[in-house]
Write a protein that holds these residues in place. Structure first.
Motif, PDB file in Angstrom:
ATOM      1  N   PHE A   1      61.606 -22.712   3.441  1.00  0.00           N
ATOM      2  CA  PHE A   1      62.459 -21.946   2.592  1.00  0.00           C
ATOM      3  C   PHE A   1      63.382 -22.718   1.955  1.00  0.00           C
ATOM      4  O   PHE A   1      64.257 -23.669   2.428  1.00  0.00           O
ATOM      5  N   TRP A   2      63.189 -22.723   0.505  1.00  0.00           N
ATOM      6  CA  TRP A   2      63.995 -23.331  -0.115  1.00  0.00           C
ATOM      7  C   TRP A   2      64.520 -22.791  -1.607  1.00  0.00           C
ATOM      8  O   TRP A   2      63.975 -21.468  -1.759  1.00  0.00           O
ATOM      9  N   ALA A   3      65.038 -23.229  -2.254  1.00  0.00           N
ATOM     10  CA  ALA A   3      65.442 -22.686  -3.922  1.00  0.00           C
ATOM     11  C   ALA A   3      65.839 -23.947  -4.919  1.00  0.00           C
ATOM     12  O   ALA A   3      66.433 -24.927  -4.288  1.00  0.00           O
ATOM     13  N   THR A   4      65.553 -23.747  -6.084  1.00  0.00           N
ATOM     14  CA  THR A   4      65.923 -24.893  -7.004  1.00  0.00           C
ATOM     15  C   THR A   4      67.175 -25.129  -6.947  1.00  0.00           C
ATOM     16  O   THR A   4      67.871 -26.192  -7.423  1.00  0.00           O
ATOM     17  N   TRP A   5      68.392 -24.085  -6.859  1.00  0.00           N
ATOM     18  CA  TRP A   5      69.737 -24.160  -6.850  1.00  0.00           C
ATOM     19  C   TRP A   5      70.130 -24.733  -5.432  1.00  0.00           C
ATOM     20  O   TRP A   5      71.365 -24.826  -5.614  1.00  0.00           O
ATOM     21  N   CYS A   6      69.541 -24.917  -4.480  1.00  0.00           N
ATOM     22  CA  CYS A   6      70.031 -25.523  -3.104  1.00  0.00           C
ATOM     23  C   CYS A   6      69.626 -26.656  -3.017  1.00  0.00           C
ATOM     24  O   CYS A   6      68.628 -27.265  -2.730  1.00  0.00           O
ATOM     25  N   SER A   7      70.889 -27.618  -3.274  1.00  0.00           N
ATOM     26  CA  SER A   7      70.745 -29.173  -3.191  1.00  0.00           C
ATOM     27  C   SER A   7      70.397 -29.621  -1.878  1.00  0.00           C
ATOM     28  O   SER A   7      69.390 -30.660  -1.883  1.00  0.00           O
ATOM     29  N   PRO A   8      70.579 -29.237  -0.703  1.00  0.00           N
ATOM     30  CA  PRO A   8      70.218 -29.951   0.530  1.00  0.00           C
ATOM     31  C   PRO A   8      68.697 -29.496   0.379  1.00  0.00           C
ATOM     32  O   PRO A   8      67.956 -30.259   1.206  1.00  0.00           O
ATOM     33  N   CYS A   9      68.178 -28.586  -0.010  1.00  0.00           N
ATOM     34  CA  CYS A   9      66.910 -28.148   0.089  1.00  0.00           C
ATOM     35  C   CYS A   9      66.168 -29.266  -0.634  1.00  0.00           C
ATOM     36  O   CYS A   9      65.051 -29.667  -0.107  1.00  0.00           O
ATOM     37  N   LEU A  10      66.558 -29.459  -2.005  1.00  0.00           N
ATOM     38  CA  LEU A  10      65.733 -30.431  -2.850  1.00  0.00           C
ATOM     39  C   LEU A  10      65.765 -31.682  -2.174  1.00  0.00           C
ATOM     40  O   LEU A  10      64.977 -32.715  -2.278  1.00  0.00           O
ATOM     41  N   ALA A  11      66.829 -32.066  -1.424  1.00  0.00           N
ATOM     42  CA  ALA A  11      67.130 -33.699  -0.849  1.00  0.00           C
ATOM     43  C   ALA A  11      66.110 -33.642   0.276  1.00  0.00           C
ATOM     44  O   ALA A  11      65.609 -34.667   0.478  1.00  0.00           O
ATOM     45  N   GLU A  12      65.698 -32.450   0.843  1.00  0.00           N
ATOM     46  CA  GLU A  12      64.775 -32.765   1.909  1.00  0.00           C
ATOM     47  C   GLU A  12      63.331 -32.573   1.785  1.00  0.00           C
ATOM     48  O   GLU A  12      62.418 -33.064   2.362  1.00  0.00           O
ATOM     49  N   LEU A  13      62.915 -32.233   0.332  1.00  0.00           N
ATOM     50  CA  LEU A  13      61.571 -31.892   0.152  1.00  0.00           C
ATOM     51  C   LEU A  13      60.583 -33.222  -0.084  1.00  0.00           C
ATOM     52  O   LEU A  13      59.605 -33.294   0.495  1.00  0.00           O
ATOM     53  N   PRO A  14      61.382 -34.261  -0.543  1.00  0.00           N
ATOM     54  CA  PRO A  14      60.619 -35.757  -0.447  1.00  0.00           C
ATOM     55  C   PRO A  14      59.815 -35.976   1.033  1.00  0.00           C
ATOM     56  O   PRO A  14      58.836 -36.419   1.216  1.00  0.00           O
ATOM     57  N   TYR A  15      60.631 -35.554   2.067  1.00  0.00           N
ATOM     58  CA  TYR A  15      60.171 -35.669   3.446  1.00  0.00           C
ATOM     59  C   TYR A  15      58.895 -34.916   3.742  1.00  0.00           C
ATOM     60  O   TYR A  15      58.156 -35.308   4.343  1.00  0.00           O
ATOM     61  N   PHE A  16      58.925 -33.949   3.054  1.00  0.00           N
ATOM     62  CA  PHE A  16      57.622 -32.717   3.279  1.00  0.00           C
ATOM     63  C   PHE A  16      56.621 -33.384   2.634  1.00  0.00           C
ATOM     64  O   PHE A  16      55.604 -33.532   3.240  1.00  0.00           O
ATOM     65  N   LYS A  17      56.809 -33.940   1.390  1.00  0.00           N
ATOM     66  CA  LYS A  17      55.850 -34.643   0.457  1.00  0.00           C
ATOM     67  C   LYS A  17      55.064 -35.912   1.301  1.00  0.00           C
ATOM     68  O   LYS A  17      54.127 -35.993   1.458  1.00  0.00           O
ATOM     69  N   SER A  18      55.919 -36.836   1.943  1.00  0.00           N
ATOM     70  CA  SER A  18      55.640 -37.978   2.825  1.00  0.00           C
ATOM     71  C   SER A  18      54.808 -37.709   3.856  1.00  0.00           C
ATOM     72  O   SER A  18      53.685 -37.885   4.205  1.00  0.00           O
ATOM     73  N   ALA A  19      55.239 -36.409   4.640  1.00  0.00           N
ATOM     74  CA  ALA A  19      54.635 -35.902   5.780  1.00  0.00           C
ATOM     75  C   ALA A  19      53.139 -35.414   5.477  1.00  0.00           C
ATOM     76  O   ALA A  19      52.345 -35.682   6.103  1.00  0.00           O
ATOM     77  N   ALA A  20      53.079 -34.618   4.455  1.00  0.00           N
ATOM     78  CA  ALA A  20      51.779 -34.082   3.883  1.00  0.00           C
ATOM     79  C   ALA A  20      50.925 -35.309   3.624  1.00  0.00           C
ATOM     80  O   ALA A  20      49.613 -35.105   3.861  1.00  0.00           O
ATOM     81  N   LYS A  21      51.291 -36.234   3.033  1.00  0.00           N
ATOM     82  CA  LYS A  21      50.385 -37.331   2.593  1.00  0.00           C
ATOM     83  C   LYS A  21      49.993 -38.006   3.868  1.00  0.00           C
ATOM     84  O   LYS A  21      48.750 -38.257   4.102  1.00  0.00           O
ATOM     85  N   ALA A  22      50.853 -38.209   4.872  1.00  0.00           N
ATOM     86  CA  ALA A  22      50.478 -38.836   6.174  1.00  0.00           C
ATOM     87  C   ALA A  22      49.453 -37.998   7.081  1.00  0.00           C
ATOM     88  O   ALA A  22      48.863 -38.517   7.940  1.00  0.00           O
ATOM     89  N   LEU A  23      49.561 -36.598   6.908  1.00  0.00           N
ATOM     90  CA  LEU A  23      48.876 -35.647   7.927  1.00  0.00           C
ATOM     91  C   LEU A  23      47.518 -35.333   7.337  1.00  0.00           C
ATOM     92  O   LEU A  23      47.378 -35.055   6.060  1.00  0.00           O
ATOM     93  N   ASN A  24      46.687 -34.726   8.192  1.00  0.00           N
ATOM     94  CA  ASN A  24      45.316 -34.244   7.972  1.00  0.00           C
ATOM     95  C   ASN A  24      45.537 -32.657   7.485  1.00  0.00           C
ATOM     96  O   ASN A  24      45.874 -31.986   8.304  1.00  0.00           O
ATOM     97  N   PRO A  25      45.168 -32.403   5.977  1.00  0.00           N
ATOM     98  CA  PRO A  25      45.377 -31.114   5.564  1.00  0.00           C
ATOM     99  C   PRO A  25      44.520 -30.201   6.425  1.00  0.00           C
ATOM    100  O   PRO A  25      44.948 -28.761   6.341  1.00  0.00           O
ATOM    101  N   ALA A  26      43.675 -30.539   7.113  1.00  0.00           N
ATOM    102  CA  ALA A  26      42.842 -29.582   7.814  1.00  0.00           C
ATOM    103  C   ALA A  26      43.562 -29.020   9.150  1.00  0.00           C
ATOM    104  O   ALA A  26      43.414 -28.345   9.721  1.00  0.00           O
ATOM    105  N   GLU A  27      44.377 -30.105   9.748  1.00  0.00           N
ATOM    106  CA  GLU A  27      45.241 -29.823  10.952  1.00  0.00           C
ATOM    107  C   GLU A  27      46.711 -29.187  10.510  1.00  0.00           C
ATOM    108  O   GLU A  27      47.202 -28.547  11.203  1.00  0.00           O
ATOM    109  N   VAL A  28      47.314 -29.774   9.777  1.00  0.00           N
ATOM    110  CA  VAL A  28      48.458 -29.257   9.229  1.00  0.00           C
ATOM    111  C   VAL A  28      48.704 -28.727   7.599  1.00  0.00           C
ATOM    112  O   VAL A  28      48.348 -29.596   6.694  1.00  0.00           O
ATOM    113  N   ARG A  29      49.186 -27.381   7.541  1.00  0.00           N
ATOM    114  CA  ARG A  29      49.203 -26.895   6.208  1.00  0.00           C
ATOM    115  C   ARG A  29      50.620 -26.646   5.826  1.00  0.00           C
ATOM    116  O   ARG A  29      51.586 -25.934   6.549  1.00  0.00           O
TER     117      ARG A  29
END
Lengths: 162, 194
Positions: free
Chosen positions: A49-77
């Motif tokens: 859960f996030w929002a464009t106005w929530c700065s701590p949310c935006l700060a953590e999104l890059p970690y989700f992007k790198s995790a998604a890159k590293a993980l198999n999309p068939a196993e983790v959505r």
């Protein structure tokens, strides 16, 4: 064949190869309730859960992007639920996502009656964002404070996908 | 010196903060006028609307006008608003004491705006987000915890005026129902653990 095709489309979407023009809007929590109640998923769902106005949310999104890159999309959505307001959909949310596509389905939830649905996400959640729910079947963990690294997120995901 | 702070933190950790029916601790915090303030300073109050809020959270900003209106309506009835900013200034420079003064002046805050610089009060109360309301009675017993109403974005579309309903219940000698609500808000910016 259809399955492979579906998988291919899913992975294209989840890798954000398509610009994020698919934002699913929901007026009522009911429309996305299945994300929290469906216990038949055999892949891990990471719901942030996030929002464009929530700065701590935006700060953590890059970690989700790198995790998604590293993980198999068939196993983790990855699923992103933004709480941006209806009136800011065109002016804020769309431009943000055009510039920063997310590696998963984006829902924009407009249900302002927060008290009616927060407990359905998790009784452990007070309502402060960011919050992340990681779930598979009837297993569920809730990260109620900001994710501070890709490793931390990957560890939390791994703890449920064993 | 450390023991009282430790006890408060430990208590909050063990108890998870205040619940409806608990007695809220009084505080002594610096107001934007530079003077320290306590609930005990309000001799005639029938209760207190304690709101953890800040300058930088968009949800807090959306509620500013409604908090001003609440104080205008309820302070004369004996329920003054006391706003408390618990955010760590290192993590949120926009929530510094100087910025609090500037924001209060700009918006014309008609209520005290106190700075919980040690975060002990937010911890003792169990506040988790901004804005986060604690409605207390005269004896500082917690009567209601939660949101001001059920639509942060559009005041005109509010269908449940939780705080107003809770005060009306107290005035009628009844228990507020609901006495606890949740709402989306910003995380309190806690100090980095040392």
């Amino acid at each position: 064949m259809a399955r492979i095709k579906a998988l291919l489309i899913c992975s294209l979407i989840s890798f954000g190869i398509y610009a994020q023009d698919t934002i699913i809007t929901a007026n009522d929590f009911e429309e996305i309730e299945h994300l929290f109640t469906d216990e038949t998923n055999d892949e891990v769902w990471v719901i942030n859960f996030w929002a464009t106005w929530c700065s701590p949310c935006l700060a953590e999104l890059p970690y989700f992007k790198s995790a998604a890159k590293a993980l198999n999309p068939a196993e983790v959505r990855f699923i992103f639920v933004t709480l941006d307001f209806k009136k800011q959909f065109e002016s804020k949310l769309k431009p943000y996502l055009a510039e920063h596509p997310l590696p998963g389905t984006v829902y924009n939830l407009w249900d302002m009656d927060y008290n009616s649905w927060i407990d359905q996400v998790s009784p452990k959640w007070s309502g402060a964002i960011p919050v992340t729910v990681i779930r598979k079947g009837d297993e569920k963990i809730v990260l109620t404070s900001e994710v501070e690294s890709t490793e931390e997120l990957m560890e939390s995901i791994a703890s449920i996908s064993q | 010196m450390l023991i009282p702070a430790l006890c408060i933190s430990l208590l909050a950790f063990v108890e998870g903060g205040l619940k409806v029916g608990d007695t809220a601790p009084d505080f002594k915090l610096k107001n934007i006028d530079g003077k320290e303030m306590s609930m005990a300073d309000f001799g005639q109050a029938k209760g207190f609307i304690v709101v953890f809020t800040c300058n930088t959270c968009p949800y807090s900003v959306m509620y500013e006008d409604r908090i001003i209106a609440a104080n205008k309506k309820y302070a004369p009835m004996g329920y003054p608003v006391i706003a408390i900013n618990p955010n760590d200034v290192d993590r949120r420079p926009g929530d510094s004491f100087a910025e609090m003064k500037a924001r209060a002046k700009e918006k014309g805050f008609n209520f005290p705006y106190l700075y919980d610089s040690t975060q002990e009060i937010a911890t003792a109360y169990g506040a988790t987000r901004t804005p986060h309301v604690y409605l207390l009675d005269k004896a500082r017993t917690v009567q209601y915890i939660g949101a001001i109403d059920n639509n942060a974005s559009e005041a005109s579309e509010v269908t449940e005026d939780y705080l107003a309903q809770a005060i009306a219940a107290m005035e009628a000698g009844k228990k507020p129902d609901p006495n606890f609500t949740k709402a989306v808000g910003c995380t309190i910016k806690w100090k980095e653990s040392k």
